[in-house]
Design a protein around this motif. Structure first.
Motif, mmCIF file in Angstrom:
data_model
loop_
_atom_site.group_PDB
_atom_site.id
_atom_site.type_symbol
_atom_site.label_atom_id
_atom_site.label_comp_id
_atom_site.label_asym_id
_atom_site.label_seq_id
_atom_site.Cartn_x
_atom_site.Cartn_y
_atom_site.Cartn_z
ATOM 1 N N THR A 153 -9.147 47.306 26.860
ATOM 2 C CA THR A 153 -9.867 46.564 25.822
ATOM 3 C C THR A 153 -9.493 46.937 24.393
ATOM 4 O OG1 THR A 153 -11.676 48.160 25.943
ATOM 5 C CG2 THR A 153 -11.929 46.138 27.212
ATOM 6 N N GLU A 154 -9.632 45.937 23.561
ATOM 7 C CA GLU A 154 -9.557 46.080 22.119
ATOM 8 C C GLU A 154 -10.927 46.573 21.639
ATOM 9 O OE1 GLU A 154 -7.695 45.827 18.576
ATOM 10 O OE2 GLU A 154 -6.716 45.141 20.402
ATOM 11 N N THR A 162 -18.733 38.976 19.331
ATOM 12 C CA THR A 162 -18.363 37.662 18.799
ATOM 13 C C THR A 162 -17.697 37.802 17.436
ATOM 14 O OG1 THR A 162 -20.279 36.781 19.947
ATOM 15 C CG2 THR A 162 -19.270 35.340 18.335
ATOM 16 N N ALA A 163 -18.216 38.727 16.622
ATOM 17 C CA ALA A 163 -17.688 38.877 15.260
ATOM 18 C C ALA A 163 -16.375 39.653 15.229
ATOM 19 C CB ALA A 163 -18.725 39.577 14.383
ATOM 20 N N TYR A 164 -16.050 40.343 16.324
ATOM 21 C CA TYR A 164 -14.837 41.165 16.342
ATOM 22 C C TYR A 164 -13.626 40.236 16.334
ATOM 23 C CZ TYR A 164 -12.208 45.418 17.185
ATOM 24 O OH TYR A 164 -11.383 46.493 17.051
ATOM 25 N N ASP A 165 -12.945 40.216 15.203
ATOM 26 C CA ASP A 165 -12.006 39.134 14.944
ATOM 27 C C ASP A 165 -10.567 39.508 15.268
ATOM 28 O OD1 ASP A 165 -11.289 36.651 14.226
ATOM 29 O OD2 ASP A 165 -11.239 37.036 12.059
ATOM 30 N N VAL A 166 -10.201 39.271 16.524
ATOM 31 C CA VAL A 166 -8.796 39.427 16.912
ATOM 32 C C VAL A 166 -8.380 38.068 17.483
ATOM 33 C CG1 VAL A 166 -7.218 40.557 18.514
ATOM 34 C CG2 VAL A 166 -9.027 41.876 17.419
ATOM 35 N N MET A 201 -11.940 50.564 20.527
ATOM 36 C CA MET A 201 -13.257 50.798 19.939
ATOM 37 C C MET A 201 -14.333 50.659 21.013
ATOM 38 S SD MET A 201 -15.291 50.465 16.912
ATOM 39 C CE MET A 201 -15.624 49.071 15.876
ATOM 40 N N PHE A 202 -15.162 51.668 21.132
ATOM 41 C CA PHE A 202 -16.247 51.655 22.125
ATOM 42 C C PHE A 202 -17.578 51.757 21.380
ATOM 43 C CE2 PHE A 202 -18.408 54.565 25.536
ATOM 44 C CZ PHE A 202 -19.276 53.531 25.870
#
Lengths: 178, 128
Positions: free
Chosen positions: A116-117, A22-26, A1-2
């Motif tokens: 990157t994720e 910060t909210a991107y939850d992996v 995701m970009f």
């Protein structure tokens, strides 16, 4: 995701970008902050200190890289915030003497995206001004415009920050901003 | 009339070529002769027209209205130019103000207004 974040100066681009990352939850995703601003003079030092304070306690590892971002090595599936494209473009043009830096920067971004994720890049709108500047500055405005157009094409999500309000230009607004 | 705006190098001309039926060679620059502007399918860098009219001491809004009355289906592309610091030079201030005033008139008269940021169009008025 970009995710590409644009907007004018001091319009809350960094805060929005940091919130998304910060909210991107992996679970256990390492988060990196790629800082492209060369610390020239007191204003740059102030800006760097301000941005460091915003990032405090958010577990970002800072990588300072002013040109040639394709040389950065990251672990797979990282989360990256790159700030900002406007400094990177200026450094490539005026420190590294790259007259047309768009292909080089795009290659660098594509290289980083592979690790990157989630990749969040902050850029800037610099061409909404009526004054004619020096030829060097006009060339920079042109390269920034071309670069932003190309980045927006590559991006899954494009957001314009308007006085801190995220305005969606492309894709879906991340849930943390709704 | 369609009005396309946005900052410099945001993909305005490319957007116009892809969405309207004309070729790049049919696009006139705002600095072209008035006869050309009166019949052009598309005028880009319309701020150049505004600047030239303002420099000659005439009113840019009135002059632009005259183009529209003879060329009502034209696609006008004008840079957003009011985003920076107010210029120190009085003549620069006047030209920039004229561009803002002309832009407001164009947006009011246009059926469609589109603004481009990073090559992405946002329809501000009407429908594409």
């Amino acid at each position: 995701m970009f995710v590409l974040i644009t907007g004018g100066c001091k319009n809350g681009k960094s805060r929005i970008a940091e919130k998304i990352l910060t909210a991107y939850d992996v679970p256990n995703m390492p988060r990196f902050y790629v800082a492209t601003m060369e610390p020239f003079g007191s204003e740059a030092a102030e800006a760097i200190a301000r941005h460091r304070k915003i990032r405090e306690g958010k577990n970002f590892t800072t990588i300072e890289k002013y040109t040639d971002i394709s040389e950065i090595k990251l672990p797979q599936d990282s989360g990256v915030l790159l700030e900002c494209i406007c400094n990177l473009c200026a450094n490539e043009m005026f420190s590294a003497n790259e007259k047309s830096p768009v292909p080089k920067i795009i290659r660098g971004i594509e290289t980083l995206i592979n690790y990157t994720e989630i990749f969040v890049a902050v850029t800037n709108q610099v061409g909404s001004d009526g004054v004619k500047y020096s030829p060097e500055t006009m060339a920079y405005i042109k390269q920034m415009g071309l670069l932003n157009n190309r980045l927006a094409e590559l991006a899954d999500v494009v957001i314009e920050a308007v006085f801190g309000i995220p305005v969606l230009l492309k894709g879906d607004l991340p849930k943390c901003l709704c | 009339m369609t009005f396309i705006t946005g900052g410099a190098y945001q993909g305005k001309t490319e957007f116009a070529i892809n969405n309207f039926e004309f070729f790049e060679r049919e696009i006139a620059d705002g600095s072209a002769e008035i006869e050309i502007l009166l019949s052009a399918k598309c005028i880009r860098n319309f701020e150049n027209f505004v600047y030239a009219v303002t420099e000659s001491g005439r009113n840019a809004v009135t002059a632009a209205e005259a183009i529209l009355s003879q060329n009502p289906d034209v696609v006008i592309i004008m840079n957003e130019v009011g985003g920076g610091i107010i210029p120190l030079e009085r003549s620069e201030r006047k030209k920039r103000e004229a561009a803002g005033q002309t832009g407001c008139m164009l947006a009011e008269k246009a059926e469609t207004v589109v603004r481009l940021v990073c090559g992405i169009p946002t329809v501000l008025k009407g429908k594409l």
